[in-house]
Design a protein around this motif. Structure first.
Motif, PDB file in Angstrom:
ATOM      1  N   LEU A 257       0.606  -0.981   0.002  1.00 38.33           N
ATOM      2  CA  LEU A 257      -0.195   0.001  -0.032  1.00 38.33           C
ATOM      3  C   LEU A 257       0.969   1.117  -0.341  1.00 38.33           C
ATOM      4  CD1 LEU A 257      -2.454  -1.348   2.783  1.00 38.33           C
ATOM      5  CD2 LEU A 257      -2.983  -0.851   0.617  1.00 38.33           C
ATOM      6  N   ASN A 258       0.252   2.320  -0.923  1.00 38.76           N
ATOM      7  CA  ASN A 258       0.839   3.529  -0.654  1.00 38.76           C
ATOM      8  C   ASN A 258       0.913   4.403   0.868  1.00 38.76           C
ATOM      9  OD1 ASN A 258      -2.211   4.181  -0.710  1.00 38.76           O
ATOM     10  ND2 ASN A 258      -1.817   5.811  -2.475  1.00 38.76           N
ATOM     11  N   SER A 259       0.615   3.668   1.327  1.00 38.60           N
ATOM     12  CA  SER A 259       0.776   4.440   2.824  1.00 38.60           C
ATOM     13  C   SER A 259       1.837   4.677   4.107  1.00 38.60           C
ATOM     14  CB  SER A 259      -0.556   3.901   3.655  1.00 38.60           C
ATOM     15  OG  SER A 259      -0.944   2.604   3.694  1.00 38.60           O
ATOM     16  N   SER A 260       2.790   3.651   3.123  1.00 44.18           N
ATOM     17  CA  SER A 260       3.827   3.648   3.805  1.00 44.18           C
ATOM     18  C   SER A 260       4.770   5.266   3.135  1.00 44.18           C
ATOM     19  CB  SER A 260       4.624   2.669   3.687  1.00 44.18           C
ATOM     20  OG  SER A 260       6.057   2.586   3.967  1.00 44.18           O
ATOM     21  N   PRO A 261       5.930   5.492   3.984  1.00 42.25           N
ATOM     22  CA  PRO A 261       7.098   6.845   3.535  1.00 42.25           C
ATOM     23  C   PRO A 261       7.970   6.123   2.367  1.00 42.25           C
ATOM     24  CG  PRO A 261       6.917   6.779   6.272  1.00 42.25           C
ATOM     25  CD  PRO A 261       5.881   5.477   5.218  1.00 42.25           C
ATOM     26  N   ALA A 262       7.136   4.880   2.527  1.00 46.11           N
ATOM     27  CA  ALA A 262       9.023   3.639   1.767  1.00 46.11           C
ATOM     28  C   ALA A 262       8.159   3.264   0.320  1.00 46.11           C
ATOM     29  CB  ALA A 262       9.223   1.853   2.626  1.00 46.11           C
ATOM     30  N   PHE A 263       6.892   4.185   0.000  1.00 44.20           N
ATOM     31  CA  PHE A 263       6.089   3.430  -0.915  1.00 44.20           C
ATOM     32  C   PHE A 263       7.248   3.428  -2.246  1.00 44.20           C
ATOM     33  CE2 PHE A 263       3.209   3.929  -4.343  1.00 44.20           C
ATOM     34  CZ  PHE A 263       2.486   2.233  -4.479  1.00 44.20           C
ATOM     35  N   GLY A 264       7.605   5.001  -2.056  1.00 50.54           N
ATOM     36  CA  GLY A 264       8.137   5.996  -3.505  1.00 50.54           C
ATOM     37  C   GLY A 264       9.774   5.438  -3.582  1.00 50.54           C
ATOM     38  N   ASN A 265       9.784   4.863  -2.514  1.00 47.90           N
ATOM     39  CA  ASN A 265      11.708   4.299  -2.584  1.00 47.90           C
ATOM     40  C   ASN A 265      12.395   2.585  -2.691  1.00 47.90           C
ATOM     41  OD1 ASN A 265      11.691   7.261  -1.888  1.00 47.90           O
ATOM     42  ND2 ASN A 265      11.058   6.821   0.040  1.00 47.90           N
ATOM     43  N   LEU A 266      11.535   2.384  -2.803  1.00 47.23           N
ATOM     44  CA  LEU A 266      11.762   0.538  -3.250  1.00 47.23           C
ATOM     45  C   LEU A 266      11.343  -0.003  -4.163  1.00 47.23           C
ATOM     46  CD1 LEU A 266      10.817  -0.329   1.053  1.00 47.23           C
ATOM     47  CD2 LEU A 266      13.189   0.005   0.129  1.00 47.23           C
TER      48      LEU A 266
END
Length: 439
Positions: A257-266
């Motif tokens: 899910l995109n609710s994690s700060p890591a979503f766009g960085n992994l």
């Protein structure tokens, strides 16, 4: 995908850009949503064009696992879902996390079957498209829709432009109603001015296939401890899955899910590969056993594109953001929304006046919100909670040790309750969805 007004469309009736065909309804996209819509429309006697940009069989990124909700839809469409017809049946969901391995059978309900299914999407989607054809829908494969044709005075969609076949012949298809079933990117909806709502959850799914002795597992398997490779102690808001395909391979993937700060960085293929490397070697989830490359797709959730009807255009499935935010399931809701949309269109077509037809068509978004709105609102709150690593840690370490709580959770996450009656869990879940806002 530029729109074409009727003044310009008149030029497209010349021999080099002819009107290819007219119909009562055009359905753009022959995935589960589009084929289901076309099936029910054709079954009701309407003339339906089903336009698919690729050619069957064709692949789609998916876990290939179907819950009882999707099973019910297939049965409703008259699809033979027997094991003799190539379907792998499953009993329920196996959940692994926090040192616990829990097998939960699908609930026994009047509203849904007590088994799920597995089938590859390349085969699955073609089965639905052919079923729509059998009902009378006219299927065009290798038909790439390039834009809407609009009435210059009203802005209403009156057809679509497309390029057909190997030669990419430019043609026009005309109909008073068009259904956008063209997936998450839904270029047709965007061309009509319908853009994604940024405040609604999104997910991504990545998967591949491995040759494996676990290919005939009769449970769908979900792993709740996906970790950020950079921070080994931090859990990600999502899950990994292992679904046996019954053909010597397993579908192994992850949904995040995109609710994690890591979503766009992994690097999600890397996360999947790292997760697989921790599996027992005898399962075969190793690079040398991989039969396909890792592929990913977006999961548009919780009505993230609205309105679902405007100016002659109805949105179904991923085009309308129908994916369940609780579990990432999309096929069941694609098919259900297609059936709902077809029912609305059939009723509208029977009205005598234009005002009467529009009144019925404008009821489509209202029906969707009555059916899913409260549940998806709860799902959006759930997604926000899972964005916290602490909540994920608590859920995996504490929740899995309570079988009764997990039985309730399975019903909630898979949206499997009896709408009338049912047990105390059903009544509680149904009550919560009724009081939640239909946003």
């Amino acid at each position: 995908m530029p729109a074409v007004t009727t003044d310009t469309a008149a030029d497209l009736t010349k021999p080099d850009n002819p009107v290819e065909s007219t119909a009562d309804v055009i359905v753009v996209g022959a995935g589960p949503a589009g084929s289901t819509t076309a099936y029910y429309l054709a079954q009701a006697g309407l003339d339906v064009l089903l336009l698919e940009k690729t050619e069957f069989p064709r692949e789609k990124v998916c876990g290939d696992g179907l819950t009882p909700r999707a099973t019910k839809q297939l049965v409703d469409m008259g699809i033979d879902v027997s094991t003799e017809n190539g379907w792998l049946h499953n009993k329920g969901l196996r959940i692994i996390g926090g040192g616990v391995r829990l097998e939960l059978d699908w609930p026994e309900l009047a509203a849904f079957p007590d088994y799920g299914l597995v089938r590859k999407r390349a085969d699955f989607d073609e089965l639905l498209a052919r079923q729509a054809q059998k009902a009378g829908a006219r299927l065009y494969e290798r038909c790439n829709v390039t834009g809407p044709v609009l009435d210059e005075r009203t802005g209403r969609i009156t057809g679509v432009t497309a390029k057909v076949g190997e030669e990419k012949r430019a043609v026009v298809f005309k109909a008073p109603l068009v259904v956008a079933a063209d997936g998450n990117s839904t270029r047709l909806s965007v061309a009509m001015g319908l853009h994604r709502m940024e405040d609604r959850p999104m997910g991504v799914a990545y998967r591949t296939y491995f040759t494996s002795p676990r290919h005939d597992d009769d449970y769908l398997e979900s792993w709740l401890e996906l970790r950020d490779p950079r921070k080994k102690d931090e859990l990600l808001p999502g899950y990994g899955w292992i679904f046996g395909m019954g053909d010597g391979t397993s579908n192994v993937g992850l949904g995040i899910l995109n609710s994690s700060p890591a979503f766009g960085n992994l690097n999600w293929p890397e996360v999947l590969t790292t997760w697989c490397s921790g599996m027992p070697e005898e399962w075969g989830y190793t690079p040398e056993n991989m039969t396909e490359k890792i592929r990913g797709a977006a999961l548009p959730m919780a009505f993230n594109r609205q309105p679902h009807y405007t100016r002659g255009l109805l949105l179904v499935g991923d085009a309308g953001g129908m994916v369940n935010p609780f579990n990432g399931e999309g096929i069941a809701y694609a098919m259900e929304s297609g059936q709902i949309a077809a029912g609305v269109i059939v009723q509208a077509s029977a009205r005598i006046t234009e005002a009467g037809r529009e009144r019925v068509l404008h009821s489509y978004p209202k029906v969707l919100k009555e059916v899913y709105g409260g549940y998806y609102t709860l799902g959006r709150a759930f997604v926000k909670l899972l964005g916290s690593p602490k909540v994920m840690k608590l859920a995996t370490e504490r929740g899995l040790t309570h079988p009764l709580l997990m039985k309730f959770t399975l019903k909630l996450l898979a949206n499997l309750t009896d709408p009338r009656g049912g047990d105390a869990m059903d009544r509680l879940i149904n009550g919560l969805t009724k009081v939640a806002p239909n946003a």
